[in-house]
Every structure is written in structure tokens, then in C-alpha cells.
Design an enzyme around this catalytic site. Sequence first.
Site, short mmCIF file in Angstrom:
data_model
loop_
_atom_site.label_atom_id
_atom_site.label_comp_id
_atom_site.label_asym_id
_atom_site.label_seq_id
_atom_site.Cartn_x
_atom_site.Cartn_y
_atom_site.Cartn_z
N HIS A 1 -2.49 -0.60 -3.28
CA HIS A 1 -3.88 -0.07 -3.05
C HIS A 1 -3.56 1.36 -4.03
O HIS A 1 -2.65 1.90 -4.03
CB HIS A 1 -3.89 0.35 -1.75
CG HIS A 1 -4.17 -0.77 -0.87
ND1 HIS A 1 -3.86 -0.93 0.61
CD2 HIS A 1 -4.76 -1.90 -1.00
CE1 HIS A 1 -4.36 -2.29 1.05
NE2 HIS A 1 -4.74 -2.51 -0.10
N ASP B 1 -4.64 -4.70 5.71
CA ASP B 1 -5.00 -5.67 4.59
C ASP B 1 -3.82 -6.79 4.29
O ASP B 1 -2.53 -6.33 4.62
CB ASP B 1 -5.20 -4.66 3.40
CG ASP B 1 -5.64 -5.75 2.16
OD1 ASP B 1 -6.32 -6.73 2.40
OD2 ASP B 1 -5.39 -5.22 1.03
N SER C 1 0.95 -1.13 -0.05
CA SER C 1 -0.02 0.04 0.02
C SER C 1 0.84 1.26 0.00
O SER C 1 1.49 1.30 -0.97
CB SER C 1 -0.89 -0.11 1.38
OG SER C 1 -1.75 0.88 0.96
#
EC number: 3.1.1.61
Length: 203
Positions: free
Chosen positions: A50, A143, A23
Site C-alpha cells: 500500500h 487486506d 502495508s
Amino acid sequence: MTAHQPFEATAEDAYVVVAVASSAGGIHALSVLLGDLGEDLPVPVLVVQHLDPRHRTVIADVLARRTELQVKLAEEGERVLPGTVYVAPPDRHLLVGSDGVLALSNSALVHFVRPSADLLFESMAGAYGPQAIACVLTGTGVDGAMGVDAVKTRGGTVIAQDPQTAEFKSMPEAALGTGAVDFVLPLEEIAAVIRGLVETKRQ
């Protein structure tokens, strides 16, 4: 090597897929990792990074300039090939089946994100079990944690970037918190371990 992944594993147990999640700070981390994997990696690499869904993404082009591997945005229904990196498109979950065919989904966000590393890792664990490698790099949020637990439960191998070397520590720390991580490594050492794993089981 951990006890559940012995060096003497047979070729039938060879790793067939690697999935990587990142991310915040991930573009740099992915560039380093993919750049060090070389051009002849014998497995495909699936990537969840992401991204802001409001903007057209150029991540595949950016990463392609930093690695000898082919890099592309994943497409619905395509079959994965060795030595190719498949990046989840913005705002789509990326899943993989046991037949090596990719699926894209716009189902609900998971932990406030889409694409979700958890969903990719869980699909990979279900499809490939001990033949899967999951890797969590820098990022905010949690995540990937549920996903690495699924990979480990099915006998796969889990790698996490050492949080002390990560630009953003939350994602690798969440992965470590599951107790499912086999290797905790500085970013610069991860590619060599992945290559060692996928090549050792082919001997």
C-alpha cells in the site's frame, strides 16, 4: 509440510507464482524477504504494498537495492518471468491471468485500498490454483484475508508473518483469522520456506 501439500507432489504441480502483500512497515519487511530469496528464484513474485498515490513511488528502486532479483513496477499486459519481482503501481489493482499476463485496474477500492491484495490473491487463485503461494506480511487493516481464503480454497499455499514479529499486526492477524494459513513464521524464516516449496516440487 501440510497434509494437502505432500512432498511427493509431481512436477506438474510445481508452484509457478508467489504473491506478497504488505502495508505499514512493509518496505522493511519486503526488503528482508526479497533479499533472502537469492538471485535464481524459479518463479515470479508479485507484490502489493500500500502506497500513497499522491507521490511518485520509488519502491522498485528501493527494493532493487536490497535483492539480487530484478524488481520493477508492474505494467499492463506484460508477461511475468521467473526471478523477477513485479510491484503494483500506486492506485492500481494488480491482477494476473492463467497465461502469466498482468493487468492493472483502477476499479473501486477494496477495504479502502488500491492496490488490493485481495484482488491479486483472488486472481492468482483462479489462474493457478494449487500452483500458487500467497504471503501476508506486516500491515494495518484486513487486506489479504479474503484473498488468502480464495488461495487456500483452490488448493494453494498460504504463509503469514507471525503477528508477534510484525511491526503492524492487523494484516497477518486477519489472514490467520480465516483459518487458511499453512505457515506462520518470523519474517526472517519466510524466504527459506518459499524457496523450499518452489524447489521441492521441481525435483
